[in-house]
Design a protein around this motif. Structure first.
Motif, PDB file in Angstrom:
ATOM      1  N   ILE A   5       2.316  -8.357  -1.459  1.00 42.99           N
ATOM      2  CA  ILE A   5       3.111  -8.739  -2.629  1.00 42.99           C
ATOM      3  C   ILE A   5       4.201  -7.715  -2.943  1.00 42.99           C
ATOM      4  O   ILE A   5       5.218  -8.057  -3.543  1.00 42.99           O
ATOM      5  N   ARG A  60      -5.952 -17.566  -1.722  1.00 50.66           N
ATOM      6  CA  ARG A  60      -6.007 -17.257  -3.151  1.00 50.66           C
ATOM      7  C   ARG A  60      -6.688 -18.370  -3.943  1.00 50.66           C
ATOM      8  O   ARG A  60      -6.341 -19.552  -3.797  1.00 50.66           O
ATOM      9  N   ALA A 118      -6.342 -10.219 -10.919  1.00 50.46           N
ATOM     10  CA  ALA A 118      -5.060 -10.899 -11.134  1.00 50.46           C
ATOM     11  C   ALA A 118      -5.018 -11.613 -12.484  1.00 50.46           C
ATOM     12  O   ALA A 118      -6.029 -12.150 -12.939  1.00 50.46           O
ATOM     13  N   ASP A 176       4.654  -9.400  -6.993  1.00 48.82           N
ATOM     14  CA  ASP A 176       4.282  -8.291  -7.856  1.00 48.82           C
ATOM     15  C   ASP A 176       5.144  -8.320  -9.115  1.00 48.82           C
ATOM     16  O   ASP A 176       6.357  -8.511  -9.027  1.00 48.82           O
ATOM     17  N   ARG A 187      -0.597  -8.867  -9.976  1.00 55.66           N
ATOM     18  CA  ARG A 187      -0.323  -9.961  -9.035  1.00 55.66           C
ATOM     19  C   ARG A 187      -0.426 -11.266  -9.806  1.00 55.66           C
ATOM     20  O   ARG A 187      -1.463 -11.899  -9.871  1.00 55.66           O
TER      21      ARG A 187
END
Length: 563
Positions: A324, A419, A452, A476, A498
């Motif tokens: 990221i 993710r 996150a 990011d 993130r």
């Protein structure tokens, strides 16, 4: 209408189904094997029969498949290939890892046939690199674009893609992505006896990309190292040493030795040990060494991309696109009209990529798709000691606000890619700084790993910098000073996060965040994946209850609570 089944037969294996009508493809299903039955991370399919059975379980008939497209791989790693049913005696022709020519529409024909679910089905195979290029291109919102592919076994390479033509422009940075995890072997949190042994081991023939020890290390370490780098700072003296060693690491790949992964890996290990001797004289801590190495690679990448800067968007894919920091720096550089990264940049998207390569060859120039195209959630009954009751999204928000405790949230089809984006997630309030450590302990993760944030898209610019829409958690953002004490659980040591933003199109998470914000004044929650350690996402609520890390599990309007 033609239906293509894409198969990734090696690590991060799985299959995907694309339907094509004229110039438009539609993603019907994309399943990674690790997301079935709590399988181990990076699992692969073991047979064509397994794939046929799972297609049926997801409501698809294997008889509807017109063509099977296989993802390519290294020929010397053919022992990782699929088992095949009789009377087929061998898999059809295997495509290579990297395409042999520049024009992606003029590839050699890797064609064959295979027995699948009792039928004789035509097959095609496409190089692994081509799957990354065309899967990313068809998923993107852009029709004319540059595609940057940087994967573990291939150097950073730029392609130019339009609806009717795709070709390789150049290898812009002749360093393979594997160098990143190899460098991590110098650092105490990631040191592995396999790499840290005496110099004579560097030429040991067992050091090869296909070795299970290397595979586990290569796939698990980079994400941790990226987080660890946030604990340090960039040291210019370290970058100076790395710059002096740059010509040596680029020489091997300049002569196309990246096509020979075993030799390339051995050379990378030797190079890293030589660099490590010089870096050790600086007396820097490991986090600063990692931050400096990451910065050195980014500067090389940005310099190599400078000749391609202009009005075209850049699509970044391959395993390195999970970084990221690099994604965000490229976007902030202003070199390109846009920087777009798919939610499946690593090999989790390779089954889809193989199918995409085939439909592109058949004239498809766009793809309709959803990130929630994974396996369906399986039904569950309460586990012993648990009870079940109805629970609306509003009531779930109230539960999170009232208790302050994390909840496993399961809904619909799973996410594709690595993710968890709200359908296979652990969701928790971000207002307590201790929640970060608590979630890491629950998941048996290192305490330096960040958690996150998931945030309403409309509220993100006020809380994060830049706060731009990022639905796939691949960029990011800095938390703005006024919010750092309000959401400490999602702030990394360097003030970053993130971020995942949620638009009204994502009904479940948008409604949950909106209801929670009404109660708390905070449109942000913690989001981390719901899974057993070392395994893929939970396939059902029963798995979450057996895991038992949270006292509540929400499954499509039902709340399971431990008595």
């Amino acid at each position: 209408m033609g239906i293509t089944l894409g198969i990734k037969a090696t690590h991060d294996g799985g299959f995907a189904v694309l339907a094509q009508i004229r110039d438009t493809a539609s993603l019907l299903l994309s399943i990674e094997m690790e997301k079935l039955g709590n399988a181990e991370r990076h699992a692969r399919p073991v047979s064509m029969e397994q794939i046929a059975m799972q297609l049926g379980a997801e409501g698809f008939s294997p008889e509807d498949i017109d063509t099977i497209a296989f993802d390519g791989w290294w020929p010397d790693l053919a022992d990782t290939w699929l088992e095949t049913p009789r009377p087929t005696t061998a898999m059809p022709a295997q495509a290579p890892y990297i395409e042999p020519g520049d024009d992606l529409r003029d590839l050699p024909c890797y064609a064959g046939r295979i027995t699948f679910a009792g039928r004789d089905v035509p097959t095609r195979a496409y190089p692994h690199s081509v799957g990354h290029v065309l899967g990313t291109y068809l998923a993107s919102p852009h029709r004319d674009a540059l595609v940057l592919v940087w994967d573990g076994g291939m150097p950073a390479t730029v392609y130019r893609v339009s609806p009717h033509r795709a070709w390789r422009e150049a290898v812009v940075l002749p360093i393979t992505g594997n160098l990143y995890p190899v460098f991590c072997s110098l650092l105490s949190p990631f040191r592995d006896a396999w790499f840290a042994g005496p110099a004579r081991k560097l030429a040991d023939p067992v050091i090869r990309v296909g070795d299970p020890r290397w595979l586990a290390y290569n796939l698990s370490v980079p994400g941790k190292a990226m987080a660890y780098a946030g604990l340090g700072h960039v040291d210019e003296d370290a970058i100076g040493i790395l710059n002096r060693h740059t010509p040596a690491v680029m020489t091997v790949n300049r002569h196309h030795e990246y096509l020979r992964p075993a030799r390339n890996l051995t050379d990378d290990v030797a190079w890293v040990h030589r660099v490590g001797v010089d870096l050790a004289r600086l007396g820097l801590d490991d986090a600063t060494l990692m931050a400096s190495f990451q910065e050195w690679l980014y500067r090389l990448l940005e310099l190599s991309l400078a000749p391609y800067a202009g009005d075209l968007p850049l699509l970044f894919t391959g395993g390195c696109a999970l970084n990221i920091k690099w994604n965000s720096r490229l976007r902030a550089s202003g070199m390109f009209a846009d920087v777009w990264v798919p939610p499946f940049p690593n090999d989790s998207g390779s089954a889809l990529g193989a199918a995409a390569a085939h439909v592109y060859q058949q004239g498809a120039s766009s793809m309709l798709w959803s990130v929630y195209a994974g396996p369906r959630l399986l039904p569950s009954d309460p586990a012993p000691g648990w009870r079940r009751g109805f629970c609306t999204v509003r009531q779930l928000a109230s539960h999170l606000h009232r208790t302050g405790d994390p909840v496993v949230v399961l809904y619909g089809q799973a996410e594709i890619g690595p993710r968890a984006l709200g359908h296979r997630s652990i969701i928790a309030p971000a207002t307590d700084g201790e929640m970060h450590g608590y979630l890491n302990a629950l998941k048996l993760r290192e305490q330096f790993r960040p958690v996150a944030p998931i945030c309403l898209q409309a509220a993100a610019p006020d809380i994060f910098d830049p706060g731009t829409p990022d639905p796939y958690m691949l960029f990011d953002h800095q938390i703005r000073p006024a919010w750092r004490e309000r959401i400490p659980a999602v702030m990394h040591a360097d003030g970053s996060a993130r971020l995942q933003t949620v638009s009204p199109d994502d009904h479940l998470m948008h409604d949950l965040l909106a209801e929670y914000a009404l109660l708390s004044g905070v449109p942000v929650l913690c989001n981390t994946s719901a899974n057993f350690s070392g395994c893929g996402f939970f396939p059902d609520a029963g798995s979450a209850m057996r895991w038992g890390g949270t006292a509540a599990v929400w499954d499509t309007g039902l709340l399971y609570t431990r008595g």
